[in-house]
Design a protein around this motif. Structure first.
Motif, PDB file in Angstrom:
ATOM      1  N   ALA A 401      29.655  35.720 -17.037  1.00 53.60           N
ATOM      2  CA  ALA A 401      29.760  36.454 -15.770  1.00 53.60           C
ATOM      3  C   ALA A 401      31.167  37.026 -15.593  1.00 53.60           C
ATOM      4  O   ALA A 401      31.336  38.155 -15.117  1.00 53.60           O
ATOM      5  CB  ALA A 401      29.403  35.537 -14.598  1.00 53.60           C
ATOM      6  N   MET A 402      32.183  36.249 -15.977  1.00 56.73           N
ATOM      7  CA  MET A 402      33.569  36.730 -15.855  1.00 56.73           C
ATOM      8  C   MET A 402      33.830  37.892 -16.805  1.00 56.73           C
ATOM      9  O   MET A 402      34.519  38.854 -16.449  1.00 56.73           O
ATOM     10  CB  MET A 402      34.543  35.596 -16.139  1.00 56.73           C
ATOM     11  CG  MET A 402      34.628  34.568 -15.022  1.00 56.73           C
ATOM     12  SD  MET A 402      35.892  33.317 -15.352  1.00 56.73           S
ATOM     13  CE  MET A 402      37.386  34.312 -15.265  1.00 56.73           C
ATOM     14  N   ILE A 403      33.283  37.815 -18.004  1.00 57.61           N
ATOM     15  CA  ILE A 403      33.459  38.911 -18.962  1.00 57.61           C
ATOM     16  C   ILE A 403      32.845  40.188 -18.405  1.00 57.61           C
ATOM     17  O   ILE A 403      33.463  41.265 -18.433  1.00 57.61           O
ATOM     18  CB  ILE A 403      32.828  38.542 -20.320  1.00 57.61           C
ATOM     19  CG1 ILE A 403      33.638  37.413 -20.980  1.00 57.61           C
ATOM     20  CG2 ILE A 403      32.755  39.755 -21.242  1.00 57.61           C
ATOM     21  CD1 ILE A 403      32.976  36.817 -22.205  1.00 57.61           C
ATOM     22  N   LYS A 404      31.642  40.070 -17.861  1.00 60.12           N
ATOM     23  CA  LYS A 404      30.967  41.238 -17.283  1.00 60.12           C
ATOM     24  C   LYS A 404      31.753  41.793 -16.091  1.00 60.12           C
ATOM     25  O   LYS A 404      31.850  43.008 -15.902  1.00 60.12           O
ATOM     26  CB  LYS A 404      29.556  40.844 -16.855  1.00 60.12           C
ATOM     27  CG  LYS A 404      28.730  42.002 -16.323  1.00 60.12           C
ATOM     28  CD  LYS A 404      27.321  41.544 -15.972  1.00 60.12           C
ATOM     29  CE  LYS A 404      26.501  42.717 -15.429  1.00 60.12           C
ATOM     30  NZ  LYS A 404      25.124  42.280 -15.065  1.00 60.12           N
ATOM     31  N   GLU A 405      32.319  40.886 -15.299  1.00 54.89           N
ATOM     32  CA  GLU A 405      33.050  41.293 -14.107  1.00 54.89           C
ATOM     33  C   GLU A 405      34.320  42.063 -14.443  1.00 54.89           C
ATOM     34  O   GLU A 405      34.673  43.028 -13.764  1.00 54.89           O
ATOM     35  CB  GLU A 405      33.395  40.049 -13.279  1.00 54.89           C
ATOM     36  CG  GLU A 405      34.206  40.317 -12.030  1.00 54.89           C
ATOM     37  CD  GLU A 405      34.521  39.037 -11.266  1.00 54.89           C
ATOM     38  OE1 GLU A 405      35.147  39.133 -10.200  1.00 54.89           O
ATOM     39  OE2 GLU A 405      34.136  37.935 -11.727  1.00 54.89           O
ATOM     40  N   TRP A 406      35.025  41.642 -15.512  1.00 58.70           N
ATOM     41  CA  TRP A 406      36.366  42.164 -15.773  1.00 58.70           C
ATOM     42  C   TRP A 406      36.466  43.103 -16.963  1.00 58.70           C
ATOM     43  O   TRP A 406      37.543  43.633 -17.240  1.00 58.70           O
ATOM     44  CB  TRP A 406      37.339  41.000 -15.978  1.00 58.70           C
ATOM     45  CG  TRP A 406      37.604  40.239 -14.717  1.00 58.70           C
ATOM     46  CD1 TRP A 406      37.039  39.066 -14.323  1.00 58.70           C
ATOM     47  CD2 TRP A 406      38.495  40.617 -13.659  1.00 58.70           C
ATOM     48  NE1 TRP A 406      37.519  38.679 -13.096  1.00 58.70           N
ATOM     49  CE2 TRP A 406      38.415  39.608 -12.660  1.00 58.70           C
ATOM     50  CE3 TRP A 406      39.356  41.696 -13.462  1.00 58.70           C
ATOM     51  CZ2 TRP A 406      39.166  39.664 -11.488  1.00 58.70           C
ATOM     52  CZ3 TRP A 406      40.103  41.756 -12.300  1.00 58.70           C
ATOM     53  CH2 TRP A 406      40.003  40.737 -11.316  1.00 58.70           C
ATOM     54  N   VAL A 407      35.369  43.347 -17.671  1.00 59.09           N
ATOM     55  CA  VAL A 407      35.470  44.112 -18.919  1.00 59.09           C
ATOM     56  C   VAL A 407      35.901  45.558 -18.685  1.00 59.09           C
ATOM     57  O   VAL A 407      36.566  46.157 -19.535  1.00 59.09           O
ATOM     58  CB  VAL A 407      34.129  44.065 -19.698  1.00 59.09           C
ATOM     59  CG1 VAL A 407      33.035  44.861 -18.981  1.00 59.09           C
ATOM     60  CG2 VAL A 407      34.319  44.557 -21.129  1.00 59.09           C
ATOM     61  N   SER A 408      35.562  46.142 -17.542  1.00 65.44           N
ATOM     62  CA  SER A 408      35.998  47.516 -17.284  1.00 65.44           C
ATOM     63  C   SER A 408      37.486  47.580 -16.955  1.00 65.44           C
ATOM     64  O   SER A 408      38.116  48.624 -17.065  1.00 65.44           O
ATOM     65  CB  SER A 408      35.183  48.133 -16.139  1.00 65.44           C
ATOM     66  OG  SER A 408      35.432  47.470 -14.924  1.00 65.44           O
ATOM     67  N   PHE A 409      38.042  46.449 -16.572  1.00 67.97           N
ATOM     68  CA  PHE A 409      39.466  46.355 -16.227  1.00 67.97           C
ATOM     69  C   PHE A 409      40.279  45.951 -17.446  1.00 67.97           C
ATOM     70  O   PHE A 409      41.359  46.485 -17.685  1.00 67.97           O
ATOM     71  CB  PHE A 409      39.631  45.327 -15.105  1.00 67.97           C
ATOM     72  CG  PHE A 409      40.765  45.599 -14.169  1.00 67.97           C
ATOM     73  CD1 PHE A 409      40.640  46.546 -13.171  1.00 67.97           C
ATOM     74  CD2 PHE A 409      41.952  44.911 -14.271  1.00 67.97           C
ATOM     75  CE1 PHE A 409      41.679  46.800 -12.293  1.00 67.97           C
ATOM     76  CE2 PHE A 409      43.003  45.152 -13.404  1.00 67.97           C
ATOM     77  CZ  PHE A 409      42.866  46.108 -12.408  1.00 67.97           C
ATOM     78  N   TYR A 410      39.746  44.969 -18.210  1.00 69.96           N
ATOM     79  CA  TYR A 410      40.400  44.487 -19.433  1.00 69.96           C
ATOM     80  C   TYR A 410      39.359  44.507 -20.548  1.00 69.96           C
ATOM     81  O   TYR A 410      38.470  43.650 -20.601  1.00 69.96           O
ATOM     82  CB  TYR A 410      40.915  43.057 -19.260  1.00 69.96           C
ATOM     83  CG  TYR A 410      41.889  42.861 -18.113  1.00 69.96           C
ATOM     84  CD1 TYR A 410      43.143  43.462 -18.128  1.00 69.96           C
ATOM     85  CD2 TYR A 410      41.553  42.054 -17.029  1.00 69.96           C
ATOM     86  CE1 TYR A 410      44.039  43.272 -17.088  1.00 69.96           C
ATOM     87  CE2 TYR A 410      42.446  41.854 -15.983  1.00 69.96           C
ATOM     88  CZ  TYR A 410      43.684  42.466 -16.016  1.00 69.96           C
ATOM     89  OH  TYR A 410      44.562  42.281 -14.981  1.00 69.96           O
TER      90      TYR A 410
END
Length: 512
Positions: A401-410
């Motif tokens: 869930a964290m990867i999906k949340e932040w992948v567009s940012f990092y």
């Protein structure tokens, strides 16, 4: 307490608020919810932008408001189908963007129209009667609005003013007007057909939007405000809640699009019977501020960041456990979270073990407990081994869930999360982990590819930048004392340079 035999299918609610059957009966009315309900207090009335991480309960808040009896009417605007899909796929808009024409003011005008239509729909259920009363309205020097400009705006789009096709019609009308103004049979930008400079197109576009759209929309807003003064006790809420969906993260215009919405909805603040609420994920609003599209301090009076404490999360679990027992097992006694989870795990009470591994968000807590109940699968009592087995699954779920949340940012967020494993102690100071820092740098460089952004290079080569990623995403916190760890929040999303000599703790879920 009566022993309960939990089945694999037992749970304390769905993770998605839209399908969560426990939400209505187990909803915890927080201070944030109370603020959103207020229409009279000036300070709370301005709170319209709900900011929170994935799973913090943004959608749950809006869903509960939609059924609250204190609210007279509630409606939803679907951002994707209403505005975004059209502007993303429109060839004319794409050509303007490719040639560097700034369209943010045009996006604002589209949003203002969509919001205006929704407000009119809710204040005047009979659209025809609104149009008739507008046509009959005469101009007067005593009026606080220009009735002629308001009429002009409605008249120019009269046939489709309330239809789904209005966004396309506004865009087509602008294309036609710009083509005529620039002396072209069809406006062409870019490539060999370009015979007008971007600067001229920008001037003509901005002038048209300001005079033909925004100016007239503003007079219509003033008219509605004056005409609805007697309706200020109606308490109408309009919510926009799909701004963190996958369709948004893949588009280069996502930040311009949301920024325009945040500008547009402020224009309707003076209509006191209506509150337009926007729900935005924390990483998205951070991206808007990072790209300098707007000034953060000017939005502070509008923002409600969602933060939960241990007591509130425990209360949510108490409510849901009790609801499960009463409805699934016809239990008559009040059963709390700690009544079911009443043993130790790794030397700590199990409820503290579970809560410490959430990021104090309702979805995390519900997910972990559901996994524990599924592990029980027919046993009468839960145990340490069942919770430890559930924790492994929860870790995987939370990490994805964290990867999906932040992948567009990092773009390399998975690698950033993985390399925290090189730190072997639950707490550390930056100066004390030189060996781990060297291994982390080697690992991140080995994961680099030729088309990586400058952002990734900066993070891979500078440990302080990586620390900021870890802090921002919540996998480390500042250890203030043996009982207090400060994690990232909207008010403090990043580390300050003065923080780097402090002691840090790895979040218990990510210290493996």
């Amino acid at each position: 307490m009566t022993p309960y035999k939990f089945r694999k299918t037992d749970n304390i609610g769905n993770l998605d608020a839209e399908t969560d059957t426990f939400l209505k009966d187990c909803f915890l009315e927080s201070d944030i919810y109370s603020s959103l309900l207020k229409f009279d207090d000036d300070n709370d009335f301005s709170k319209r932008i709900i900011i929170g991480r994935t799973g913090s309960g943004k959608t749950a808040l809006l869903k509960q408001l939609s059924i609250d009896k204190k609210i007279k009417k509630h409606d939803i605007i679907e951002a994707e189908s209403t505005v975004f899909e059209h502007i993303k796929n429109n060839v004319f808009i794409s050509q303007l963007m490719e040639n560097g024409v700034d369209l943010r003011v045009f996006y604002k005008s589209l949003w203002q129209h969509v919001l205006l239509v929704k407000v009119i729909d809710l204040l005047y259920p009979n659209n025809d009667s609104f149009l008739e009363s507008l046509a009959e309205l005469g101009s007067s020097k005593k009026q606080k609005f220009n009735v002629d400009l308001a009429k002009e705006y409605v008249s120019s789009f009269r046939d489709s003013f309330f239809n789904d096709s209005i966004v396309a019609e506004i865009t087509d009308k602008m294309q036609h007007e710009l083509s005529s103004t620039l002396g072209l049979p069809l406006l062409k930008v870019g490539g060999k057909g370009a015979n007008e400079s971007t600067e001229k197109i920008q001037r003509v576009t901005s002038r048209y939007v300001s005079s033909e759209l925004l100016r007239k929309q503003k007079e219509l807003i003033k008219l509605i405000k004056e005409e609805s003064l007697d309706e200020k006790q109606m308490r109408i809420i309009i919510s926009i809640d799909d701004l963190d969906k996958s369709w948004l993260s893949s588009s280069q215009i996502r930040y311009d699009f949301i920024n325009a919405l945040m500008d547009a909805f402020k224009e309707l603040f003076e209509i006191k019977s209506v509150k337009i609420l926007i729900s935005i994920r924390t990483d998205i609003i951070m991206g808007i501020y990072r790209d300098n599209l707007r000034q953060e301090e000017k939005d502070k009076s509008l923002i409600l960041p969602i933060n939960w404490n241990v007591t509130e999360i425990r209360q949510i679990l108490d409510n849901r456990i009790n609801y499960l027992i009463k409805h699934q097992y016809a239990g008559k006694e009040v059963v709390n979270f700690s009544d079911i989870f009443n043993f130790e795990v790794n030397g700590n009470s199990v409820d503290e073990f579970i809560l410490s591994r959430t990021m104090l968000r309702p979805r995390d807590a519900i997910d972990f407990v559901n996994l524990c109940l599924a592990e029980a699968d027919g046993t009468t009592f839960l145990s340490e081994d069942l919770v430890l087995a559930a924790e492994e699954k929860f870790y995987h779920s939370r990490k994805q869930a964290m990867i999906k949340e932040w992948v567009s940012f990092y773009s390399h967020i998975k690698d950033y999360l993985d390399c925290i494993a090189f730190i072997r102690t639950p707490s550390f100071k930056v100066d004390d982990i030189n060996e781990a820092k060297a291994k982390i740098q080697d690992y991140l460089i080995s994961r680099s590819v030729s088309n990586d952004s400058e952002n990734h290079t900066d993070i891979a080569l500078d440990f302080e930048n990586l620390m900021n990623v870890w802090f921002c995403t919540g996998v480390i916190g500042i250890k203030k004392s043996s009982t207090l760890i400060i994690y990232s929040c909207f008010e403090k999303p990043y580390l300050d340079i003065t923080d780097l000599n402090k002691e840090f703790s790895i979040h218990p879920l990510f210290y493996r």
